[in-house]
Scaffold this active site. Sequence first.
Site, PDB file in Angstrom:
ATOM      1  CB  ALA A 169     -40.853  35.575  12.500  1.00 23.47           C
ATOM      2  CG  HIS A 170     -42.728  31.967  11.541  1.00 23.59           C
ATOM      3  ND1 HIS A 170     -43.369  31.450  12.655  1.00 23.59           N
ATOM      4  CD2 HIS A 170     -43.293  33.165  11.306  1.00 23.59           C
ATOM      5  CE1 HIS A 170     -44.301  32.295  13.057  1.00 23.59           C
ATOM      6  NE2 HIS A 170     -44.273  33.350  12.265  1.00 23.59           N
ATOM      7  NE  ARG A 171     -34.692  26.923  11.971  1.00 23.86           N
ATOM      8  CZ  ARG A 171     -33.527  27.306  12.511  1.00 23.86           C
ATOM      9  NH1 ARG A 171     -33.509  28.026  13.603  1.00 23.86           N
ATOM     10  NH2 ARG A 171     -32.392  26.951  11.949  1.00 23.86           N
ATOM     11  CG  LEU A 172     -39.857  32.126   7.175  1.00 20.93           C
ATOM     12  CD1 LEU A 172     -41.180  32.817   6.854  1.00 20.93           C
ATOM     13  CD2 LEU A 172     -39.626  30.939   6.244  1.00 20.93           C
ATOM     14  CG  HIS A 173     -32.977  32.505   9.606  1.00 23.33           C
ATOM     15  ND1 HIS A 173     -33.639  32.935  10.735  1.00 23.33           N
ATOM     16  CD2 HIS A 173     -32.706  31.189   9.801  1.00 23.33           C
ATOM     17  CE1 HIS A 173     -33.759  31.930  11.581  1.00 23.33           C
ATOM     18  NE2 HIS A 173     -33.204  30.854  11.038  1.00 23.33           N
TER      19      HIS A 173
END
Length: 193
Positions: A169-173
């Site tokens: 989520a939220h580009r917190l890969h």
Amino acid sequence: MSDDPFALFDRWFAAARESEPNDSNAMALATADAAGRPSVRMVLLKGHGPDGFVFYTNRGSRKADDLAANPHAALLFHWKSLRRQIRVEGAVSRVTDAESDAYFASRGRDSQLGAWASDQSRPLDERATFEARFAEMTTRFEGQDVPRPPHWGGYRVTPERIEFWQDRAHRLHERRLFVRDDARGWTEGLLFP
């Protein structure tokens, strides 16, 4: 968590085979010619294990020309349905003739005939020329097994780096990188997304 990148690959690949609607074994293959000019195309993974990742092609193709000049490549598996990707980088070598023969024998007959008919990556004046060559090969090998053409075979990418990317989520890969260390096997670390 696994400290064996091949065991982790096997788990992710098994999940992809269950969830991807088409060609879960499709991978982007990036090569570069002698001058460093890159090229990328999709190919199919046909074998894998601790010794590497195997694909097959015409050895007169552009990818084969690139690999002859610069025997290193990068692979990318992208499984959109799982929101995962795996990047592989390493040296490339030809598989044995026995491996190429065995895989070629497992292909459908039309695919075997197509390997004889195609000068892959070379200019083609019109589609009818290729179709005529395919018809010629059909006649040539009628009633007999189709042998592997001498210009066709496999390549193995022996990984030096394998990166596993998982969407969050939220580009917190999440990014896990395995790097081959000849003295210790594999070292593992995380990368910022």
